[in-house]
Design an enzyme around this catalytic site. Sequence first.
Site, PDB file in Angstrom:
ATOM      1  CB  CYS A 172      -0.954  -0.005   1.184  1.00 64.43           C
ATOM      2  SG  CYS A 172      -2.009  -1.465   1.215  1.00 64.43           S
ATOM      3  CG  HIS A 175      -3.335   3.256   2.084  1.00 67.37           C
ATOM      4  ND1 HIS A 175      -3.956   2.826   0.933  1.00 67.37           N
ATOM      5  CD2 HIS A 175      -3.278   2.180   2.910  1.00 67.37           C
ATOM      6  CE1 HIS A 175      -4.260   1.547   1.068  1.00 67.37           C
ATOM      7  NE2 HIS A 175      -3.869   1.139   2.245  1.00 67.37           N
ATOM      8  CG  ASN A 210      -6.773  -0.959   1.692  1.00 69.34           C
ATOM      9  OD1 ASN A 210      -6.121  -0.706   0.685  1.00 69.34           O
ATOM     10  ND2 ASN A 210      -6.214  -1.285   2.845  1.00 69.34           N
TER      11      ASN A 210
END
Length: 327
Positions: free
Chosen positions: A120, A253, A283
């Site tokens: 990520c 993020h 996500n």
Amino acid sequence: MINTESSLFGVRFIGSGSAVPDRVLTNNDLAQMVDTTDEWIASRTGIRERHIADGAGDSVANLAAQAGQKAIAAAGLAPQDIDLIILSTSTSDDLFGTAGRVQKILGAEHAVAFDLVAACSGFVFGLVTASQYIQTGAYKNVLLIGADVLSRWVDWQDRRTCILFGDGAGALVVQASNPSHPQNNLLGFEMRSDGRGNDLLNINYLGRSTFESITMNGQEVYRFAVRRVPEVIEKSLHKANLEVHDLDWLIMHQANQRIIDAVVNRFGIDPAKAVSNMGKYGNTSAASIPIALDEWVQAGKIQADHLIAIAGFGAGLSWGSAVFRWG
Ligand code: UT7
């Protein structure tokens, strides 16, 4: 610290694009699959729905190429103008890499293309990597793409993880400024990793050409993010001689709304400056920051010269931030 004085070429950020699969999976859909509720997922994470890859058409390569194509068009370029493609992904269609497939779909025949794996944090690490190639004068037009299809690697019976992730891709064209009008819009960055936390978030190789599903210690990753992410944002701002209140936008993020809220509270900034779209996408790993960036650009919220900090965090453990001006 970026030494702008010794750099011949400044870095500019000139076009964005994004793509997600058509299929939408809502929290209520998930409640039919595992023991969970819309209320639990929304209140603990901020996520309400996510886009999920549905068949071969939603490969990492296809989603990445769609996002890349839009970013190239937004930058006013053609695929043949691209010198370098960096594909940040941890869910490659092919263990040998997916960037070559993206290059082929785009017809970016003059580019060199490679994958970058940093979970990520992949988009932040990719943005810094792209900028280094530009500042040394090696490449002029870089297409950076963050793309992930984590739905392939989720255990759809594990309610602790399957509720979190969605699929998609986001892209950004990074360009060298004209040497006769040098302009460096990458103002600061900070990249970190700590392998001691490596076992907190994994998709491990099991042997015999098989990988396990995603495993995560959610509470520990949450604690890590809330503690370490503000540090790198402050460090990258410090390198730019800026303060958090100078920011127009903070794009973190998109993992958990509570993590964003905690960072906003700690900095005491206006929550409206903290970009959030995880309610619609979940996500999406390396894609989450560029999808959010592109949504805010498309909506006309992000404008030329706006000051933006991005911050990624995740498996590795890895985390990082970059501060730049748009345009
Ligand atoms: O992109 C990579 C970075 N990843 C992250 O940033 C993830 C960071 N972590 C998180 O976002 C949060 O830790 C989660 C959203 C993953 C979990 O939230 P939490 O508030 O930390 O919940 P928890 O793991 O402490 O679980 C609390 C309770 C447990 O039940 P008991 O043991 O208290 O009875 C879980 O079994 O909630 C239960 N639970 C659920 N209940 C309903 C866990 N998942 C679910 C679920 N629905 N989906």
